[in-house]
Design a protein around this motif. Structure first.
Motif, PDB file in Angstrom:
ATOM      1  N   GLN A 102      26.094  30.306-110.900  1.00  0.00           N
ATOM      2  CA  GLN A 102      25.480  29.074-110.399  1.00  0.00           C
ATOM      3  C   GLN A 102      26.098  28.651-109.068  1.00  0.00           C
ATOM      4  N   THR A 103      27.411  28.815-108.958  1.00  0.00           N
ATOM      5  CA  THR A 103      28.072  28.487-107.689  1.00  0.00           C
ATOM      6  C   THR A 103      27.558  29.390-106.564  1.00  0.00           C
ATOM      7  N   LEU A 104      27.368  30.665-106.870  1.00  0.00           N
ATOM      8  CA  LEU A 104      26.819  31.590-105.867  1.00  0.00           C
ATOM      9  C   LEU A 104      25.400  31.188-105.475  1.00  0.00           C
ATOM     10  N   GLU A 105      24.602  30.846-106.461  1.00  0.00           N
ATOM     11  CA  GLU A 105      23.227  30.403-106.184  1.00  0.00           C
ATOM     12  C   GLU A 105      23.236  29.181-105.265  1.00  0.00           C
ATOM     13  N   ASP A 106      24.116  28.234-105.552  1.00  0.00           N
ATOM     14  CA  ASP A 106      24.199  27.015-104.738  1.00  0.00           C
ATOM     15  C   ASP A 106      24.598  27.335-103.299  1.00  0.00           C
ATOM     16  N   LYS A 107      25.495  28.287-103.120  1.00  0.00           N
ATOM     17  CA  LYS A 107      25.945  28.640-101.772  1.00  0.00           C
ATOM     18  C   LYS A 107      24.842  29.296-100.959  1.00  0.00           C
ATOM     19  N   TYR A 108      24.162  30.259-101.547  1.00  0.00           N
ATOM     20  CA  TYR A 108      23.236  31.089-100.775  1.00  0.00           C
ATOM     21  C   TYR A 108      21.818  30.540-100.718  1.00  0.00           C
ATOM     22  N   ASN A 109      21.527  29.537-101.520  1.00  0.00           N
ATOM     23  CA  ASN A 109      20.157  29.021-101.561  1.00  0.00           C
ATOM     24  C   ASN A 109      20.033  27.639-100.920  1.00  0.00           C
ATOM     25  N   ARG A 110      20.994  27.256-100.102  1.00  0.00           N
ATOM     26  CA  ARG A 110      20.939  25.947 -99.452  1.00  0.00           C
ATOM     27  C   ARG A 110      20.666  26.084 -97.968  1.00  0.00           C
ATOM     28  N   VAL A 111      20.296  24.964 -97.353  1.00  0.00           N
ATOM     29  CA  VAL A 111      20.093  24.883 -95.905  1.00  0.00           C
ATOM     30  C   VAL A 111      21.344  24.259 -95.298  1.00  0.00           C
ATOM     31  N   TYR A 112      21.948  24.943 -94.328  1.00  0.00           N
ATOM     32  CA  TYR A 112      23.163  24.456 -93.673  1.00  0.00           C
ATOM     33  C   TYR A 112      22.757  23.676 -92.423  1.00  0.00           C
ATOM     34  N   GLU A 113      23.002  22.380 -92.436  1.00  0.00           N
ATOM     35  CA  GLU A 113      22.522  21.519 -91.356  1.00  0.00           C
ATOM     36  C   GLU A 113      23.482  21.454 -90.183  1.00  0.00           C
ATOM     37  N   SER A 114      24.615  22.121 -90.287  1.00  0.00           N
ATOM     38  CA  SER A 114      25.525  22.270 -89.141  1.00  0.00           C
ATOM     39  C   SER A 114      25.812  23.752 -88.984  1.00  0.00           C
ATOM     40  N   GLU A 115      26.765  24.107 -88.146  1.00  0.00           N
ATOM     41  CA  GLU A 115      27.122  25.514 -87.916  1.00  0.00           C
ATOM     42  C   GLU A 115      25.937  26.318 -87.366  1.00  0.00           C
ATOM     43  N   HIS A 116      25.173  25.710 -86.496  1.00  0.00           N
ATOM     44  CA  HIS A 116      24.094  26.412 -85.807  1.00  0.00           C
ATOM     45  C   HIS A 116      23.930  25.765 -84.432  1.00  0.00           C
ATOM     46  N   ALA A 117      23.185  26.426 -83.552  1.00  0.00           N
ATOM     47  CA  ALA A 117      23.016  25.932 -82.185  1.00  0.00           C
ATOM     48  C   ALA A 117      21.571  25.541 -81.881  1.00  0.00           C
ATOM     49  N   ILE A 118      20.780  25.304 -82.922  1.00  0.00           N
ATOM     50  CA  ILE A 118      19.383  24.917 -82.710  1.00  0.00           C
ATOM     51  C   ILE A 118      19.341  23.523 -82.077  1.00  0.00           C
ATOM     52  N   PRO A 119      18.637  23.367 -80.965  1.00  0.00           N
ATOM     53  CA  PRO A 119      18.510  22.022 -80.374  1.00  0.00           C
ATOM     54  C   PRO A 119      17.983  21.029 -81.404  1.00  0.00           C
ATOM     55  N   ASP A 120      18.477  19.805 -81.361  1.00  0.00           N
ATOM     56  CA  ASP A 120      18.166  18.839 -82.407  1.00  0.00           C
ATOM     57  C   ASP A 120      16.674  18.571 -82.525  1.00  0.00           C
ATOM     58  N   ASN A 121      15.973  18.519 -81.389  1.00  0.00           N
ATOM     59  CA  ASN A 121      14.537  18.230 -81.458  1.00  0.00           C
ATOM     60  C   ASN A 121      13.780  19.337 -82.183  1.00  0.00           C
ATOM     61  N   ILE A 122      14.250  20.586 -82.055  1.00  0.00           N
ATOM     62  CA  ILE A 122      13.608  21.701 -82.752  1.00  0.00           C
ATOM     63  C   ILE A 122      14.037  21.729 -84.216  1.00  0.00           C
ATOM     64  N   PHE A 123      15.338  21.501 -84.470  1.00  0.00           N
ATOM     65  CA  PHE A 123      15.819  21.529 -85.847  1.00  0.00           C
ATOM     66  C   PHE A 123      15.122  20.466 -86.700  1.00  0.00           C
ATOM     67  N   GLN A 124      14.979  19.259 -86.153  1.00  0.00           N
ATOM     68  CA  GLN A 124      14.310  18.204 -86.909  1.00  0.00           C
ATOM     69  C   GLN A 124      12.860  18.549 -87.187  1.00  0.00           C
ATOM     70  N   GLY A 125      12.270  19.339 -86.310  1.00  0.00           N
ATOM     71  CA  GLY A 125      10.880  19.749 -86.512  1.00  0.00           C
ATOM     72  C   GLY A 125      10.706  20.805 -87.584  1.00  0.00           C
ATOM     73  N   ILE A 126      11.748  21.624 -87.819  1.00  0.00           N
ATOM     74  CA  ILE A 126      11.613  22.743 -88.760  1.00  0.00           C
ATOM     75  C   ILE A 126      12.320  22.533 -90.078  1.00  0.00           C
ATOM     76  N   VAL A 127      13.207  21.536 -90.174  1.00  0.00           N
ATOM     77  CA  VAL A 127      14.121  21.443 -91.313  1.00  0.00           C
ATOM     78  C   VAL A 127      13.366  21.359 -92.636  1.00  0.00           C
ATOM     79  N   ASN A 128      12.215  20.698 -92.652  1.00  0.00           N
ATOM     80  CA  ASN A 128      11.481  20.579 -93.903  1.00  0.00           C
ATOM     81  C   ASN A 128      10.838  21.889 -94.330  1.00  0.00           C
ATOM     82  N   GLN A 129      10.727  22.849 -93.410  1.00  0.00           N
ATOM     83  CA  GLN A 129      10.165  24.158 -93.725  1.00  0.00           C
ATOM     84  C   GLN A 129      11.236  25.159 -94.153  1.00  0.00           C
ATOM     85  N   LEU A 130      12.527  24.831 -93.893  1.00  0.00           N
ATOM     86  CA  LEU A 130      13.596  25.769 -94.201  1.00  0.00           C
ATOM     87  C   LEU A 130      13.845  25.890 -95.703  1.00  0.00           C
TER      88      LEU A 130
END
Length: 451
Positions: free
Chosen positions: A423-451
């Motif tokens: 279950q811990t492995l599932e939680d790690k690999y099946n989540r969306v990481y909202e930091s640790e990326h370089a996506i511009p905020d305007n693009i990230f906010q546009g796609i986050v609900n699709q991730l």
């Protein structure tokens, strides 16, 4: 044989392509880069010959890095030195140490620190330019695999405008076949433009290494870093400011740590977040200050990417990822890994229609599955996910009732380990990481609900 010097001999800018001639001691090889819908003559008129020479110089430099597979003592870049910034040698060494770590490890070249860059004049500071216009279109790389398709679908489903950039290279076979396969994928999305770059490289075509350096493991091509510099020509021509590739969070994890090299060996380093940040910052500081390069899939591990891909079963027959024989050789680590991920997330009959084989039952693939499951010295040197992602996928396949030799190994040597917290492995690999990326905020906010 010992190679003394790699040298850039000439760089020619034609209207629709670049011609770069390299010398390796007394041998010569050429690389040609074709832009299918760009006029370089027009770009020279629009920006100046000096500007285009600056960009082409970096293409020539990083296309030449593949010759470091021969472990030369020197790399003479005098012919392009006037166009390069003083920060260039540092960038070259950073990319070399990251991309070539596997090559160094396989050839036991633990005392080789890389070719010394030599040039006949000082490198001078160059003020970065600006891409003209305010084009919000995202230029999205498309190699024809699951990741690039899903990345474009994310943009499309989020109502963000994007153009595709498809790229063929001699290392993967005939250009026409590569482009045809990618065209099949593009039929499932709606880019506003579909750009093509074709690389013809006789060094990777010829049996030079096999005949003259048979003791070496082969040629390493810094494909991702050099393709980013090659894409800048498209950015200039079409006023794109955003370049998005489809590299997942899993690419940040290496295959092993080498004490002899004193570093992690990561087959995918050129795709990872560290390389992304280094290259993006260099381009912004030295070439284009309003340019942004990022990976739109960096918030996701491969495990979730496969899950999200299952929304689009209709695309499966069009995808390809094999680097041996496109679309699928069914004998390599990439084919085994992708097949595993697809079987875990799609109806088996949908995957069977494409692969037609139960790869769990192929004895030739058994050592590869053992590597993927963490039962060997290191994971396969391929673009695949982490050990625990493969284990989770295998567990899902077992729950579906799938069987075979590799599944027997999984049940006997992995599933029997009661200390694994699934279950811990599932939680790690099946989540969306909202930091640790370089996506511009305007693009990230546009796609986050699709991730």
């Amino acid at each position: 044989m010992q190679i003394e010097t790699v040298k850039i001999l000439t760089v020619k800018i034609q209207d629709h392509h670049l011609e770069i001639l390299y010398g390796i001691d007394e041998f010569q090889f050429s690389t040609k880069i074709f832009y299918h819908d760009v006029s370089l003559d027009f770009l020279i008129q629009r920006y100046s010959a000096e500007t285009i020479h600056r960009f082409v110089a970096y293409i020539a430099l990083f296309e030449g890095m593949k010759f470091c597979s021969l472990y030369p003592k020197k790399f003479d870049i005098s012919v392009i030195a006037e166009w390069l910034s003083p920060q260039t040698p540092k960038l070259f060494n950073q990319i070399y140490r990251g991309v070539f770590a596997q090559n160094l490890y396989e050839n036991q070249m633990t005392n080789y620190s890389g070719a010394v860059l030599v040039y006949n004049q000082d490198l001078t500071e160059k003020k970065p330019l600006k891409i003209r216009g305010e084009n919000p279109t995202v230029l999205a790389g498309c190699g024809g695999g699951k990741d690039s398709f899903l990345a474009m679908k994310l943009l499309e489903d989020s109502n963000l405008t994007f153009a595709s950039m498809q790229y063929s290279h001699s290392v993967y076979g005939k250009a026409d076949l590569q482009h045809k396969l990618i065209d099949n994928v593009l039929q499932h999305v709606q880019p506003i433009n579909a750009h093509k770059i074709s690389i013809f490289d006789d060094f990777v075509d010829y049996p030079f290494v096999q005949l003259y350096c048979p003791h070496l493991s082969g040629i390493t091509v810094p494909e991702t870093p050099v393709s980013i510099f090659e894409s800048l020509i498209l950015m200039l021509n079409f006023d794109y400011q955003y370049l998005s590739l489809a590299h997942e969070k899993s690419a940040n994890t290496g295959n092993l740590f080498s004490a002899e090299l004193g570093q992690e060996v990561n087959h995918q380093w050129g795709k990872g977040y560290e390389a992304e940040r280094i290259i993006n910052q260099f381009i912004r500081d030295n070439l284009l200050d309003n340019f942004t390069y990022f990976s739109i899939l960096q918030p996701l591990y491969d495990y979730r990417i496969f899950k999200n891909l299952s929304r689009y079963p209709e695309v499966l027959p069009s995808l390809h990822s094999c680097n041996i024989q496109k679309p699928w050789c069914k004998k390599c680590p990439k084919c085994a890994y992708v097949w595993l991920g697809l079987m875990a997330n799609f109806e088996p009959n949908v995957v069977d229609a494409v692969f037609q084989n139960n790869l769990f039952d192929d004895p030739d693939l058994l050592p590869i599955f053992r590597q993927m499951l963490g039962l060997a010295e290191h994971t396969p040197f391929e673009c695949i996910g982490e050990i625990n992602e493969s284990r989770l996928a295998m567990k899902k396949c077992l729950e579906k009732g799938l069987s075979g030799l590799a599944m027997d190994v999984f049940v006997r040597e992995v599933l029997s380990d009661l200390t694994i917290d699934w279950q811990t492995l599932e939680d790690k690999y099946n989540r969306v990481y909202e930091s640790e990326h370089a996506i511009p905020d305007n693009i990230f906010q546009g796609i986050v609900n699709q991730l």
